[in-house]
Design a protein around this motif. Structure first.
Motif, PDB file in Angstrom:
ATOM      1  N   UNK A  55      10.497   0.943 -28.779  1.00  0.00           N
ATOM      2  CA  UNK A  55      11.423  -0.097 -29.171  1.00  0.00           C
ATOM      3  C   UNK A  55      12.377  -0.590 -28.182  1.00  0.00           C
ATOM      4  N   UNK A  56      12.736  -1.716 -28.042  1.00  0.00           N
ATOM      5  CA  UNK A  56      13.499  -2.097 -26.980  1.00  0.00           C
ATOM      6  C   UNK A  56      14.305  -3.243 -27.449  1.00  0.00           C
ATOM      7  N   UNK A  57      15.979  -3.332 -27.188  1.00  0.00           N
ATOM      8  CA  UNK A  57      16.751  -4.481 -27.571  1.00  0.00           C
ATOM      9  C   UNK A  57      16.005  -5.671 -27.215  1.00  0.00           C
ATOM     10  N   UNK A  58      16.246  -6.501 -28.190  1.00  0.00           N
ATOM     11  CA  UNK A  58      15.482  -8.168 -28.032  1.00  0.00           C
ATOM     12  C   UNK A  58      16.128  -9.073 -29.080  1.00  0.00           C
ATOM     13  N   UNK A  59      15.685 -10.342 -29.002  1.00  0.00           N
ATOM     14  CA  UNK A  59      16.179 -11.119 -29.889  1.00  0.00           C
ATOM     15  C   UNK A  59      14.976 -11.775 -30.639  1.00  0.00           C
ATOM     16  N   UNK A  60      14.597 -11.361 -31.902  1.00  0.00           N
ATOM     17  CA  UNK A  60      13.424 -11.922 -32.441  1.00  0.00           C
ATOM     18  C   UNK A  60      13.442 -13.410 -32.771  1.00  0.00           C
ATOM     19  N   UNK A  61      12.639 -14.165 -33.286  1.00  0.00           N
ATOM     20  CA  UNK A  61      12.631 -15.411 -33.757  1.00  0.00           C
ATOM     21  C   UNK A  61      13.519 -15.573 -34.945  1.00  0.00           C
ATOM     22  N   UNK A  62      13.995 -14.517 -35.607  1.00  0.00           N
ATOM     23  CA  UNK A  62      14.994 -14.715 -36.621  1.00  0.00           C
ATOM     24  C   UNK A  62      16.513 -14.379 -36.004  1.00  0.00           C
ATOM     25  N   UNK A  63      16.325 -14.019 -34.793  1.00  0.00           N
ATOM     26  CA  UNK A  63      17.764 -13.745 -34.154  1.00  0.00           C
ATOM     27  C   UNK A  63      18.171 -12.263 -34.044  1.00  0.00           C
TER      28      UNK A  63
ATOM     29  N   UNK B 255      15.450  -1.948 -39.444  1.00  0.00           N
ATOM     30  CA  UNK B 255      15.497  -0.549 -40.025  1.00  0.00           C
ATOM     31  C   UNK B 255      14.308  -0.345 -40.741  1.00  0.00           C
ATOM     32  N   UNK B 256      13.596   0.756 -40.282  1.00  0.00           N
ATOM     33  CA  UNK B 256      12.447   0.916 -41.295  1.00  0.00           C
ATOM     34  C   UNK B 256      12.679   2.065 -42.342  1.00  0.00           C
ATOM     35  N   UNK B 257      11.888   2.095 -43.312  1.00  0.00           N
ATOM     36  CA  UNK B 257      11.929   3.083 -44.380  1.00  0.00           C
ATOM     37  C   UNK B 257      11.694   4.501 -43.581  1.00  0.00           C
ATOM     38  N   UNK B 258      12.149   5.584 -43.871  1.00  0.00           N
ATOM     39  CA  UNK B 258      12.180   6.888 -43.061  1.00  0.00           C
ATOM     40  C   UNK B 258      13.355   7.342 -42.512  1.00  0.00           C
ATOM     41  N   UNK B 259      13.107   8.112 -41.438  1.00  0.00           N
ATOM     42  CA  UNK B 259      14.500   8.706 -40.680  1.00  0.00           C
ATOM     43  C   UNK B 259      14.947   7.416 -39.877  1.00  0.00           C
ATOM     44  N   UNK B 260      16.364   7.239 -39.642  1.00  0.00           N
ATOM     45  CA  UNK B 260      16.944   6.287 -39.027  1.00  0.00           C
ATOM     46  C   UNK B 260      17.243   6.694 -37.525  1.00  0.00           C
TER      47      UNK B 260
ATOM     48  N   UNK C 139      22.526  -5.371 -34.474  1.00  0.00           N
ATOM     49  CA  UNK C 139      23.242  -6.300 -33.336  1.00  0.00           C
ATOM     50  C   UNK C 139      22.449  -7.377 -33.274  1.00  0.00           C
ATOM     51  N   UNK C 140      23.140  -8.771 -33.289  1.00  0.00           N
ATOM     52  CA  UNK C 140      22.513  -9.901 -32.912  1.00  0.00           C
ATOM     53  C   UNK C 140      22.775 -10.213 -31.507  1.00  0.00           C
ATOM     54  N   UNK C 141      22.107  -9.941 -30.374  1.00  0.00           N
ATOM     55  CA  UNK C 141      22.410 -10.142 -28.917  1.00  0.00           C
ATOM     56  C   UNK C 141      22.452 -11.502 -28.506  1.00  0.00           C
TER      57      UNK C 141
END
Ligand SMILES: [Zn+2]
Ligand SMILES: [Zn+2]
Ligand SMILES: [Zn+2]
Length: 425
Positions: free
Chosen positions: A100-108, A113-118, A130-132
């Motif tokens: 996983x890398x920091x990014x801006x998805x199409x939703x911003x 966060x996924x179920x399971x360990x944070x 964060x909204x980068x």
């Protein structure tokens, strides 16, 4: 600046091919008409396509790339105008995820966060709320550098060109099997041509944008009734199916794929050409630090500020000893990617060479004087007067402003759907 000064500067910039930081050469020249030998110093354009190295030459290169794409879509400059009516698609192929890398998805947002360990096993958060902002230096950085598979990422870059070649072959085979003929049979009537541009993403992985065009070699190709939907289907399947193994690692494309048919309209052609031209002058991470080869491991640690890209470059450097045939050391500054930024099948459109020659011919027609021959050596970079560099920059801006940049904003907006592809999903 008085009138004489201005004239002298203009002449100097003109003679150096309007380059921002020309290459200075020094040596002896023989005047072929008179036989006279004289010490000579002069400047030539660097012709570097990278914006970080030379704004003026890179802008000219981008304009050429724009023309190459546009003529491949609409014809002109020696390309038959009938290409405008041919079926065409625009394809974006991405790399798999290596962490996983920091990014801006199409939703911003960034990484959900996924179920399971944070947190990962190294104690780092495995999600980011964060909204980068577009210029956030965190973009492209791994959420956890220990989890990110740098070796896998560099190896993928090093094999991306081969993956592309196999995919083109597979797409051609798919197209033939879709119409129920052997590839050789289809090849006699229809050709699939392409223009592809590599883009280095912020996470340091290469991805490809390509224009695909189907040409009829003979009339009668419409018996097969091939349209852009046929191209889209052939490519979608090829991208999903193609994989190969090298030294125990399997290489395939990422799951994010965008395939869209292009209309015959001029609007589509301008938009896509601009989109492609934007990438050909970029270096990895957009910075001067990755614009040229590294001399040593230390050179990498000193020059590259971006921690993620520095790890990628170091990883390519270190892998070079084990994987000599991949020549990774010479490609550490491109993070393992050894391919050209812009490639095309020959028949797609006019070439950089043809455009360059046209410009040389044009310039030569405006100049006179005896021909010279000589031997020269490198004597540094740049103009004597810093104002000359500014002048070169202004020239190239004016030139480029009349073509590519004028439509840049429009194309940016209309291709916004592509934005989510900038990072792995
Ligand atoms: Zn230059
Ligand atoms: Zn983030
Ligand atoms: Zn971790």
């Amino acid at each position: 600046m008085n009138g004489d000064d201005r004239q002298r500067l203009l002449r100097e910039v003109e003679a150096a091919g309007q380059c921002s930081h020309p290459i200075r050469l020094r040596g002896e020249a023989v005047n072929l008409a008179t036989g006279e030998v004289e010490p000579t110093a002069f400047k030539v354009a660097c012709k570097d396509r990278r914006e970080a190295v030379c704004p003026a030459c890179s802008r000219r290169y981008a304009t050429d790339a724009w023309i190459i794409a546009a003529t491949g879509l609409n014809g002109g400059k020696g390309v038959d105008e009938s290409v405008a009516g041919r079926p065409k698609s625009f394809v974006t192929l991405t790399a798999p995820s290596f962490g996983a890398t920091h990014r801006i998805t199409s939703r911003g947002g960034c990484v959900q966060r996924r179920p399971g360990s944070a947190r990962c096993s190294h104690g780092q958060l495995s999600w980011c709320g964060v909204i980068h902002a577009e210029n956030d230096p965190l973009l492209g950085q791994a959420l956890c550098a220990d989890c990110f598979d740098f070796v896998g990422a560099v190896l993928w870059n090093a094999h991306a060109s081969r993956l592309w070649t196999l995919t083109v072959q597979q797409a051609r085979r798919n197209l033939a099997s879709d119409v129920g003929v052997r590839r050789e049979v289809l090849h006699r009537v229809v050709r699939m041509h392409y223009l592809k541009v590599a883009e280095m993403q912020r996470r340091g992985l290469v991805h490809f944008h390509a224009l695909i065009r189907l040409d009829e070699v003979e009339t009668g190709a419409d018996v097969f009734d091939l349209d852009e939907l046929a191209i889209n289907a052939a490519w979608r399947r090829a991208v999903k199916a193609v994989a190969f193994e090298d030294a125990g690692t399997t290489f395939r494309w990422g799951t994010v794929l965008n395939v869209q048919g292009l209309g015959a309209g001029e609007q589509d052609a301008r938009m896509v050409s601009t989109y492609l031209a934007k990438y050909v002058t970029k270096t990895s991470g957009d910075a001067l630090e990755l614009a040229r080869r590294f001399d040593s491991r230390r050179d990498i640690t000193l020059r590259v500020d971006n921690p993620h890209l520095r790890r990628m470059a170091l990883c390519a450097w270190d892998l070079a000893d084990d994987l000599a045939p991949l020549k990774l050391r010479g490609h550490a500054h491109t993070l393992g990617f050894a391919g050209q930024l812009l490639t095309k099948s020959r028949a797609f459109s006019t070439s950089f060479g043809a455009l360059r020659q046209a410009r040389i011919d044009f310039n030569a027609s405006r100049r006179s004087g005896d021909p010279l021959e000589g031997s020269f050596h490198y004597d540094g970079r740049g103009y004597d007067d810093p104002r000359a560099s500014e002048l070169a920059d202004t020239f190239s801006r004016l030139e480029a402003g009349l073509t590519a940049e004028r439509v840049a904003r429009d194309s940016e907006r209309r291709l916004d759907g592509q934005k989510g592809l900038d990072h792995d999903e």
